[in-house]
Design an enzyme around this catalytic site. Structure first.
Site, mmCIF file in Angstrom:
data_model
loop_
_atom_site.group_PDB
_atom_site.id
_atom_site.type_symbol
_atom_site.label_atom_id
_atom_site.label_comp_id
_atom_site.label_asym_id
_atom_site.label_seq_id
_atom_site.Cartn_x
_atom_site.Cartn_y
_atom_site.Cartn_z
ATOM 1 C CG HIS A 386 -28.516 26.390 -11.860
ATOM 2 N ND1 HIS A 386 -28.159 26.016 -13.138
ATOM 3 C CD2 HIS A 386 -29.841 26.142 -11.755
ATOM 4 C CE1 HIS A 386 -29.221 25.584 -13.773
ATOM 5 N NE2 HIS A 386 -30.261 25.654 -12.970
ATOM 6 N NE ARG A 476 -0.670 2.030 4.544
ATOM 7 C CZ ARG A 476 -1.548 1.390 3.794
ATOM 8 N NH1 ARG A 476 -2.603 2.026 3.314
ATOM 9 N NH2 ARG A 476 -1.381 0.107 3.517
ATOM 10 C CD GLU A 621 4.449 -4.019 10.625
ATOM 11 O OE1 GLU A 621 4.108 -3.797 9.455
ATOM 12 O OE2 GLU A 621 4.427 -3.139 11.504
ATOM 13 N N GLY A 642 0.139 -7.469 9.023
ATOM 14 C CA GLY A 642 0.564 -6.757 7.829
ATOM 15 C C GLY A 642 1.214 -7.741 6.886
ATOM 16 C CB SER A 643 -0.212 -9.941 4.267
ATOM 17 O OG SER A 643 -0.751 -8.948 3.424
ATOM 18 C CG ASP A 645 6.485 -4.370 6.387
ATOM 19 O OD1 ASP A 645 7.362 -4.368 5.510
ATOM 20 O OD2 ASP A 645 6.081 -3.326 6.926
ATOM 21 C CB CYS A 692 -3.826 -4.470 6.684
ATOM 22 S SG CYS A 692 -4.625 -3.918 8.199
#
Length: 739
Positions: A386, A476, A621, A642-643, A645, A692
């Protein structure tokens, strides 16, 4: 010829709402609906009610007149008026002719079962307002004298304080509301049965891809009243596959049967009302026959009409504030006020506007003060109790099922109730500052560049999916493994429990994929480093000690290695199960940290051997991925840059080191040159390419650079999704103008 005072459910429908009220009209629709099981029964009409109260109608009106305007907020006066009206109603005897009609209907039931006696008001179970729990319900009613008494109590319950207050708040004039009573065969869930509530939409996020079922042993009233904390089961709308069944109170097949009935009901109501809406449905399993029955259905009143999204977020670091209690969150909001502990409803006159209500549980009698609360905290209850239903409808943040809130939250202490942290709601001591952003979902512009989300937690997927998005660019698997499994896959295989790893991975994957269905979701295979794998239970026996795990045995190099291949195949089995068995064909997979084209070929070979029918992408990456892109891409459907790495490996920076962190910048000319080069190569080869990372959200000039390069998609965390979309829309508009 006089009109009957008793009509069978099978003879009425929604068009007869003025005659039998919302609840009974709905049961009339359902009992004739193919594939939906409803216990037989009849309705005592509003004609009977109006005739019954006609001798005291004027006196009732005089007492209601005492409640002019804001006097409805005077809970003492409201309670007194309610008790006086109800006493008047219950003093009147039932007419002999009405009793005879009821007895005749009972003889026709001929089941020997006890009965459920339910109030059914004409302002009830409407698409605009549910009026849930405003009038009385009585279960396991046996003899005729007991039934007659309960009918009168139902009649009088039209004038409960909570019902009159609710009608006033929702603009329903008292003289335009009437009441019917439903008499229905009892489904004996209390005889080793299960009951519950189900919604054809997720109650907190409005996500329609999952059907939420909340079952508990015994009668369903205990769930609504907050006396028990029910299980939470999720069923996929499009395939009726169960993806979450923690306690196993019913089988997956039984939950699928319930879900199928819920969708049949929803389709019928959408056709009837001529618009999109969701349903709130009560059901019960008979303890003897084990049959499943629908006992009530009403339109869901919150998400069926939502067109905007409010994003609440903390300005202060909430970790600096002590958590006094936690439980299930209701409503994605934050509220602050002085904590007021009430032990029972008799104390409601001491409650002041803007305070935080703390109590064991609420029932409909609490509603006159609930709307005055800044937030609500209960010890008991689940997301369909409720307190949760009313708080959700009133737009009040609420944390239910804390178990200890009435003991751990000090009276009079200023507290903050937060429902914006995923699956857990928290009560903080003090007032961490927060802000709110109002987002009109209808006005968010589409962009050529797809704006996708990074999602790690299955629990946060449903709320993230509410944001304007084009799918998930990075989910991931290691997040699911760490939070939902916690054990090393090779350790589980050694114990002969690899199926547990697969089962839990499937549950997490399917929940994320379902939240965004049918939009694409890209799941990256696990990318733990050896030191992170070692921290999983049983992991140290299977992991080497490396000086630099960031550049060591990670990603693709594990998947084909005989020391780890069996564990990677478990991930593949989980993916195949979600795609093939659950029908979530929006799932795609991605391979991280692929150093050479030979590695790419070997890993792609395993994926194909495991019969994963999905798009297969690769993380770009490291510089070799860019330099040899034409050799890598034939094995994949595209790249996801993967910017983080790529910046690390291009500039030779350990991104975990504070000593050189000031040099880490994805806008470095060397990094940007590599990114531009790989985007051009992907375009030339007809492959998809996305990125990403937070860079586009943090740096408008970086977003502009990527859009000008022609990148297909950007994948960002949910907290900056709207900001990024607006930024990209502005950049694209500028490019069209030639700016």
């Amino acid at each position: 010829m006089s009109q009957p005072n008793v009509v069978w459910f099978r003879d009425v429908g929604l068009d007869d709402l003025p005659l039998v009220g919302g609840k009974n009209a709905s049961l009339g629709e359902l009992i004739r609906l193919e594939g939906v099981k409803v216990p037989n029964g009849f309705a005592i009409t509003t004609r009977a009610f109006e005739s019954f109260i006609s001798p005291i109608k004027k006196r009732i009106g005089e007492k209601i007149a005492l409640l002019e305007g804001d006097d409805y907020r005077d809970v003492i006066l409201l309670d007194r008026v309610s008790r006086e009206i109800r006493a008047l109603v219950e003093e009147i005897p039932l007419d002999g002719g009405l009793k005879e009609e009821i007895r005749a209907a009972l003889d026709q039931l001929e089941t020997g079962r006890t009965l459920a006696v339910r109030s059914s008001a004409t302002a009830e179970d409407l698409p605009e307002a549910s009026f849930a729990g405003q009038q009385e319900t009585f279960l396991n009613v046996g003899s005729s004298p007991a039934l007659f008494d309960r009918v009168k109590k139902c009649f009088s319950s039209l004038y409960t304080a909570r019902a009159m207050s609710y009608r006033h708040e929702n603009g329903f004039p008292e003289d335009e509301v009437s009441l019917s009573v439903g008499v229905q065969e009892m489904v004996r869930a209390d005889w080793d049965g299960v009951s519950g509530v189900m919604f054809t939409v997720d109650t907190e996020t409005g996500n329609e891809n999952l059907i939420l079922i909340t079952p508990s042993k015994g009668l369903g009233e205990a769930i609504v009243q907050g006396e028990v904390k029910p299980d939470e089961v999720y069923v996929l709308r499009h395939s009726l596959k169960v993806i979450q069944n923690p306690q196993g109170l019913l089988s997956d097949e039984q939950y699928a049967e319930l879900a199928a009935q819920s969708l049949a009901i929803e389709a019928h109501y959408r056709h009837k009302y001529g618009r999109s809406l969701y349903m709130d449905i009560e059901w019960s399993q008979d303890g003897e026959t084990k049959e499943l029955f629908i006992v009530q259905a009403r339109p869901e009143t919150i998400h069926s009409r939502a067109v905007s999204y409010q994003r609440y977020f903390f300005v202060d670091d909430k970790d600096d504030y002590e958590v006094l209690a936690s439980g299930r969150p209701v409503g994605a909001k934050i509220g602050s006020g002085d904590a007021t502990l009430l032990e029972d409803v008799s104390q409601i006159d001491s409650f002041e506007e803007g305070q935080v209500l703390v109590t064991r549980m609420t029932d409909p009698d609490w509603e006159p003060i609930m709307k005055r609360a800044a937030a609500i905290v209960t010890d008991l209850g689940g997301r369909t109790c409720h307190a949760a239903i009313v708080a959700r409808e009133m737009g009040i943040p609420c944390v239910v099922g804390t178990e200890s809130g009435t003991r751990t939250i000090p009276r009079g202490e200023t507290v903050t109730v937060s429902c914006v942290e995923g699956e857990q709601g928290s009560v903080f001591r003090g007032t961490p500052r927060f802000d709110v952003e109002e987002i009109n979902l209808e006005k968010i512009a589409a962009t050529r560049t797809k704006i996708m989300l990074n999602v790690g937690s299955p629990e946060r997927a449903l709320s993230a999916a509410r944001l304007p998005n084009d799918g998930v660019g990075l989910a991931r698997l290691e997040f699911i493994i760490a939070s939902h499994i916690g054990q090393h896959p090779l350790y589980l295989l050694k114990l002969g429990k690899g199926d547990i790893f697969v089962e839990k991975l499937v549950a997490g994957i399917s929940r994320i994929a379902a939240a965004f269905y049918p939009k694409p979701v890209i799941f990256r295979f696990s990318d733990f480093k050896s030191n992170e794998y070692a921290n999983l239970i049983g992991g140290r026996s299977f992991e080497p000690e490396e000086e630099n795990p960031m550049l060591g045995w990670r990603g693709a190099s594990r998947y084909y290695d005989d020391r780890y291949k069996a564990a990677f195949k478990l991930e593949c089995i989980a993916m195949r199960t979600v795609i093939d068995d659950f029908g979530l064909d929006n799932v795609n997979v991605m391979v991280p940290f692929v150093r050479t084209p030979a590695e790419a070929e070997r890993v792609r070979g395993i994926i194909d051997q495991e019969r994963i029918k999905a798009g297969v992408y690769m993380m770009c990456e490291i510089p070799s991925n860019v330099i040899l892109a034409r050799e890598f891409l034939p094995f994949f459907d595209g790249f996801s840059i993967g910017s983080n790495d790529l910046t690390q490996t291009t500039l030779g920076i350990d991104r975990d080191s504070a000593l050189v962190s000031h040099l880490f910048d994805e806008r470095n000319p060397a990094v940007k040159k590599l990114i531009a080069q790989v985007i051009e190569t992907c375009k030339d080869m007809g492959k998809k390419v996305g990125l990403c990372g937070q860079g586009p959200s943090d740096f408008p000039d970086f977003a502009e650079f990527l859009v000008k390069c022609g990148i297909d998609s950007l994948s960002v965390t949910p907290d900056v999704a709207v900001k990024t979309r607006l930024l990209v829309a502005e950049v694209e508009a500028g490019l069209q103008r030639g700016v």
